[in-house]
Motif scaffolding. Structure first.
Motif, mmCIF file in Angstrom:
data_model
loop_
_atom_site.group_PDB
_atom_site.id
_atom_site.type_symbol
_atom_site.label_atom_id
_atom_site.label_comp_id
_atom_site.label_asym_id
_atom_site.label_seq_id
_atom_site.Cartn_x
_atom_site.Cartn_y
_atom_site.Cartn_z
ATOM 1 N N TRP A 36 0.833 -1.192 0.000
ATOM 2 C CA TRP A 36 0.000 0.000 0.000
ATOM 3 C C TRP A 36 0.875 1.252 0.000
ATOM 4 N N SER A 37 0.419 2.221 -0.764
ATOM 5 C CA SER A 37 0.998 3.558 -0.735
ATOM 6 C C SER A 37 -0.145 4.538 -0.584
ATOM 7 N N VAL A 48 3.580 3.014 2.292
ATOM 8 C CA VAL A 48 2.961 2.770 3.596
ATOM 9 C C VAL A 48 3.375 1.409 4.155
ATOM 10 N N ALA A 49 3.126 0.343 3.389
ATOM 11 C CA ALA A 49 3.434 -0.996 3.890
ATOM 12 C C ALA A 49 3.539 -1.974 2.731
ATOM 13 N N TYR A 60 7.189 -1.543 6.834
ATOM 14 C CA TYR A 60 6.302 -0.419 7.078
ATOM 15 C C TYR A 60 7.072 0.893 7.040
ATOM 16 N N ALA A 61 6.371 1.936 6.644
ATOM 17 C CA ALA A 61 6.928 3.274 6.796
ATOM 18 C C ALA A 61 6.998 3.598 8.283
ATOM 19 N N ASP A 62 7.985 4.386 8.677
ATOM 20 C CA ASP A 62 8.138 4.729 10.093
ATOM 21 C C ASP A 62 6.891 5.411 10.641
ATOM 22 N N SER A 63 6.213 6.169 9.795
ATOM 23 C CA SER A 63 5.057 6.939 10.245
ATOM 24 C C SER A 63 3.863 6.070 10.641
ATOM 25 N N VAL A 64 3.858 4.798 10.213
ATOM 26 C CA VAL A 64 2.701 3.940 10.513
ATOM 27 C C VAL A 64 3.071 2.718 11.358
ATOM 28 N N LYS A 65 4.347 2.536 11.650
ATOM 29 C CA LYS A 65 4.774 1.384 12.449
ATOM 30 C C LYS A 65 4.081 1.370 13.798
ATOM 31 N N ILE A 105 8.108 -2.410 -4.013
ATOM 32 C CA ILE A 105 6.864 -1.774 -3.581
ATOM 33 C C ILE A 105 7.187 -0.436 -2.917
ATOM 34 N N ALA A 106 8.241 -0.417 -2.125
ATOM 35 C CA ALA A 106 8.612 0.784 -1.377
ATOM 36 C C ALA A 106 9.058 1.938 -2.265
ATOM 37 N N THR A 107 9.399 1.652 -3.503
ATOM 38 C CA THR A 107 9.810 2.725 -4.423
ATOM 39 C C THR A 107 8.611 3.481 -4.987
#
Length: 123
Positions: A36-37, A48-49, A60-65, A105-107
């Protein structure tokens, strides 16, 4: 040609929860990493994840961990994003993606994307 369809977005108060679902069809995505982005107005799309094809690895992105959890059911060709303790800054259109690995995915440059679902968190 594969298709990804997101659902589950909506309006929620800060501190609340939402569960997003991504249904894959037209192609077997079971061997793909999924993720997900999100994209907020005026901002670039951000990761996002992500989850590996086996489900054994997640990122996960740090903001949602600690608040968001990604999971998948390959038998049903679905990927879920459970979002808890939502914050106003989580407001965005959330997109499902498929790619060869979680790192790709993270890109946010994956070849397969859904149409997006709106998540709005009120303060």
């Amino acid at each position: 040609q594969g298709q990804l369809v997101e659902s589950g977005g909506g309006l929620v108060q800060a501190g609340g929860s939402l569960s997003l679902s991504c249904a894959a069809s037209g192609r077997t995505f079971s061997r793909y990493a999924m993720g997900w982005s999100r994209q907020a107005p005026g901002k670039e799309r951000e990761f996002v994840a992500a989850i590996s094809w086996s489900g054994g690895s997640t990122s996960y992105a740090d903001s949602v961990k600690g608040r968001f959890t990604i999971s998948r059911d390959n038998a049903k060709n679905t990927v879920l994003l459970q979002m808890n303790n939502l914050k106003p800054e989580d407001t965005a259109v959330y997109y499902c993606a498929a790619d060869s690995s979680t790192s790709r995915i993270a890109t946010t440059r994956s070849p397969y994307w859904g149409q997006g679902t709106q998540v709005t968190v009120s303060s």
